[in-house]
Write a protein that holds these residues in place. Structure first.
Motif, PDB file in Angstrom:
ATOM      1  N   GLU A  43      17.065 -52.366-129.833  1.00  0.00           N
ATOM      2  CA  GLU A  43      15.848 -51.633-130.149  1.00  0.00           C
ATOM      3  C   GLU A  43      14.603 -52.487-129.927  1.00  0.00           C
ATOM      4  O   GLU A  43      13.608 -52.034-129.361  1.00  0.00           O
ATOM      5  CB  GLU A  43      15.877 -51.113-131.594  1.00  0.00           C
ATOM      6  CG  GLU A  43      16.891 -50.002-131.823  1.00  0.00           C
ATOM      7  CD  GLU A  43      18.307 -50.530-132.046  1.00  0.00           C
ATOM      8  OE1 GLU A  43      18.491 -51.734-132.314  1.00  0.00           O
ATOM      9  OE2 GLU A  43      19.246 -49.728-131.925  1.00  0.00           O
ATOM     10  N   THR A  44      14.656 -53.730-130.374  1.00  0.00           N
ATOM     11  CA  THR A  44      13.513 -54.634-130.201  1.00  0.00           C
ATOM     12  C   THR A  44      13.295 -54.942-128.730  1.00  0.00           C
ATOM     13  O   THR A  44      12.156 -54.929-128.244  1.00  0.00           O
ATOM     14  CB  THR A  44      13.730 -55.943-130.987  1.00  0.00           C
ATOM     15  OG1 THR A  44      13.887 -55.615-132.375  1.00  0.00           O
ATOM     16  CG2 THR A  44      12.564 -56.888-130.817  1.00  0.00           C
ATOM     17  N   ALA A  45      14.374 -55.197-127.992  1.00  0.00           N
ATOM     18  CA  ALA A  45      14.248 -55.494-126.562  1.00  0.00           C
ATOM     19  C   ALA A  45      13.635 -54.313-125.814  1.00  0.00           C
ATOM     20  O   ALA A  45      12.777 -54.487-124.949  1.00  0.00           O
ATOM     21  CB  ALA A  45      15.609 -55.854-125.971  1.00  0.00           C
ATOM     22  N   ALA A  46      14.066 -53.093-126.152  1.00  0.00           N
ATOM     23  CA  ALA A  46      13.521 -51.900-125.499  1.00  0.00           C
ATOM     24  C   ALA A  46      12.037 -51.738-125.811  1.00  0.00           C
ATOM     25  O   ALA A  46      11.229 -51.465-124.915  1.00  0.00           O
ATOM     26  CB  ALA A  46      14.291 -50.653-125.936  1.00  0.00           C
ATOM     27  N   ALA A  47      11.655 -51.930-127.057  1.00  0.00           N
ATOM     28  CA  ALA A  47      10.253 -51.787-127.447  1.00  0.00           C
ATOM     29  C   ALA A  47       9.377 -52.842-126.772  1.00  0.00           C
ATOM     30  O   ALA A  47       8.269 -52.538-126.308  1.00  0.00           O
ATOM     31  CB  ALA A  47      10.122 -51.875-128.965  1.00  0.00           C
ATOM     32  N   GLU A  48       9.858 -54.071-126.700  1.00  0.00           N
ATOM     33  CA  GLU A  48       9.081 -55.141-126.069  1.00  0.00           C
ATOM     34  C   GLU A  48       8.969 -54.936-124.562  1.00  0.00           C
ATOM     35  O   GLU A  48       7.903 -55.144-123.978  1.00  0.00           O
ATOM     36  CB  GLU A  48       9.694 -56.495-126.413  1.00  0.00           C
ATOM     37  CG  GLU A  48       9.501 -56.849-127.877  1.00  0.00           C
ATOM     38  CD  GLU A  48      10.243 -58.102-128.311  1.00  0.00           C
ATOM     39  OE1 GLU A  48      11.053 -58.646-127.528  1.00  0.00           O
ATOM     40  OE2 GLU A  48      10.014 -58.541-129.450  1.00  0.00           O
ATOM     41  N   ALA A  49      10.059 -54.513-123.925  1.00  0.00           N
ATOM     42  CA  ALA A  49      10.004 -54.232-122.483  1.00  0.00           C
ATOM     43  C   ALA A  49       9.076 -53.045-122.214  1.00  0.00           C
ATOM     44  O   ALA A  49       8.348 -53.029-121.212  1.00  0.00           O
ATOM     45  CB  ALA A  49      11.410 -53.949-121.951  1.00  0.00           C
ATOM     46  N   LEU A  55       1.791 -51.701-120.047  1.00  0.00           N
ATOM     47  CA  LEU A  55       0.669 -52.517-119.584  1.00  0.00           C
ATOM     48  C   LEU A  55       0.511 -52.394-118.069  1.00  0.00           C
ATOM     49  O   LEU A  55      -0.591 -52.161-117.562  1.00  0.00           O
ATOM     50  CB  LEU A  55       0.883 -53.982-119.972  1.00  0.00           C
ATOM     51  CG  LEU A  55      -0.154 -54.962-119.466  1.00  0.00           C
ATOM     52  CD1 LEU A  55      -1.454 -54.780-120.224  1.00  0.00           C
ATOM     53  CD2 LEU A  55       0.343 -56.383-119.604  1.00  0.00           C
ATOM     54  N   ALA A  56       1.607 -52.526-117.337  1.00  0.00           N
ATOM     55  CA  ALA A  56       1.546 -52.429-115.874  1.00  0.00           C
ATOM     56  C   ALA A  56       1.195 -51.019-115.418  1.00  0.00           C
ATOM     57  O   ALA A  56       0.443 -50.840-114.457  1.00  0.00           O
ATOM     58  CB  ALA A  56       2.881 -52.858-115.272  1.00  0.00           C
ATOM     59  N   ALA A  57       1.722 -50.017-116.110  1.00  0.00           N
ATOM     60  CA  ALA A  57       1.532 -48.628-115.678  1.00  0.00           C
ATOM     61  C   ALA A  57       0.139 -48.090-115.990  1.00  0.00           C
ATOM     62  O   ALA A  57      -0.374 -47.253-115.255  1.00  0.00           O
ATOM     63  CB  ALA A  57       2.583 -47.741-116.336  1.00  0.00           C
ATOM     64  N   GLU A  58      -0.464 -48.548-117.052  1.00  0.00           N
ATOM     65  CA  GLU A  58      -1.719 -47.952-117.497  1.00  0.00           C
ATOM     66  C   GLU A  58      -2.973 -48.682-117.034  1.00  0.00           C
ATOM     67  O   GLU A  58      -4.075 -48.168-117.220  1.00  0.00           O
ATOM     68  CB  GLU A  58      -1.722 -47.824-119.016  1.00  0.00           C
ATOM     69  CG  GLU A  58      -0.696 -46.818-119.515  1.00  0.00           C
ATOM     70  CD  GLU A  58      -0.662 -46.691-121.020  1.00  0.00           C
ATOM     71  OE1 GLU A  58      -1.258 -47.548-121.719  1.00  0.00           O
ATOM     72  OE2 GLU A  58      -0.032 -45.744-121.503  1.00  0.00           O
ATOM     73  N   ASP A  78       8.109 -51.734-109.696  1.00  0.00           N
ATOM     74  CA  ASP A  78       8.874 -52.556-110.620  1.00  0.00           C
ATOM     75  C   ASP A  78       8.042 -53.744-111.086  1.00  0.00           C
ATOM     76  O   ASP A  78       7.018 -54.068-110.510  1.00  0.00           O
ATOM     77  CB  ASP A  78      10.207 -53.025-110.034  1.00  0.00           C
ATOM     78  CG  ASP A  78      10.090 -53.650-108.660  1.00  0.00           C
ATOM     79  OD1 ASP A  78      11.005 -53.449-107.867  1.00  0.00           O
ATOM     80  OD2 ASP A  78       9.102 -54.338-108.386  1.00  0.00           O
ATOM     81  N   VAL A  79       8.533 -54.352-112.165  1.00  0.00           N
ATOM     82  CA  VAL A  79       7.935 -55.554-112.735  1.00  0.00           C
ATOM     83  C   VAL A  79       9.072 -56.564-112.838  1.00  0.00           C
ATOM     84  O   VAL A  79      10.160 -56.233-113.317  1.00  0.00           O
ATOM     85  CB  VAL A  79       7.336 -55.288-114.135  1.00  0.00           C
ATOM     86  CG1 VAL A  79       6.833 -56.557-114.773  1.00  0.00           C
ATOM     87  CG2 VAL A  79       6.233 -54.233-114.066  1.00  0.00           C
ATOM     88  N   ILE A  80       8.810 -57.792-112.387  1.00  0.00           N
ATOM     89  CA  ILE A  80       9.835 -58.842-112.443  1.00  0.00           C
ATOM     90  C   ILE A  80       9.301 -59.994-113.280  1.00  0.00           C
ATOM     91  O   ILE A  80       8.207 -60.495-113.025  1.00  0.00           O
ATOM     92  CB  ILE A  80      10.199 -59.337-111.032  1.00  0.00           C
ATOM     93  CG1 ILE A  80      10.739 -58.173-110.201  1.00  0.00           C
ATOM     94  CG2 ILE A  80      11.215 -60.484-111.108  1.00  0.00           C
ATOM     95  CD1 ILE A  80      10.891 -58.487-108.730  1.00  0.00           C
ATOM     96  N   ILE A  81      10.087 -60.397-114.257  1.00  0.00           N
ATOM     97  CA  ILE A  81       9.732 -61.519-115.118  1.00  0.00           C
ATOM     98  C   ILE A  81      10.857 -62.536-115.003  1.00  0.00           C
ATOM     99  O   ILE A  81      12.035 -62.187-115.111  1.00  0.00           O
ATOM    100  CB  ILE A  81       9.579 -61.071-116.585  1.00  0.00           C
ATOM    101  CG1 ILE A  81       8.480 -60.013-116.657  1.00  0.00           C
ATOM    102  CG2 ILE A  81       9.285 -62.249-117.493  1.00  0.00           C
ATOM    103  CD1 ILE A  81       8.531 -59.190-117.900  1.00  0.00           C
TER     104      ILE A  81
END
Length: 131
Positions: A43-49, A55-58, A78-81
């Motif tokens: 849940e935390t990983a999904a919310a943080e991603a 941020l990238a989309a808006e 896509d976004v790559i980290i």
């Protein structure tokens, strides 16, 4: 045409795949998960991603230059980290509704192939059936 579970199982077949999730970036909720979760909490990983995807989309700095862009198209492909031991690839999914969904792949850096993963994720998201 694969659904969410089939798509996530296919993603987990990529070399070096540690975990995958289909996430709604407007709510931060995981619609499906497979494998491990970064940090041990899905849940935390999904919310943080989702925060990164939002941020990238808006933000206009990341938007395509062409003003003819369809509202159904994701604003970003896509976004790559990358970090010392892994990659995180957030691949936006085109949908018939608002395209607010992305596929998050957590990929081990040593075993994984980032270029292959990016290509395969693009193919998979194109076939993904949501609804």
């Amino acid at each position: 045409m694969p659904g969410i579970d089939e798509c996530l199982l296919e993603v987990m077949q990529l070399p070096g795949a540690r975990g995958a999730a289909l996430v709604d970036w407007t709510s931060g909720l995981a619609l499906g998960i497979a494998g491990e979760s970064p940090g041990g909490d899905y849940e935390t990983a999904a919310a943080e991603a989702a925060e990164l995807a939002r941020l990238a989309a808006e933000h206009r700095a990341f938007a395509p230059d062409d003003p003819e862009n369809s509202a159904a198209d994701p604003p970003v492909e896509d976004v790559i980290i990358s970090n010392r031991d892994s990659y995180h690839v957030l691949c936006f999914v085109r949908t018939s509704f608002d395209s607010s969904v992305f596929l998050h792949l957590w990929l081990a850096r040593v075993e994984g192939n980032l270029a292959l993963a990016r290509i395969r994720l693009g193919e998979m998201t194109g076939r993904l059936v949501l609804g």
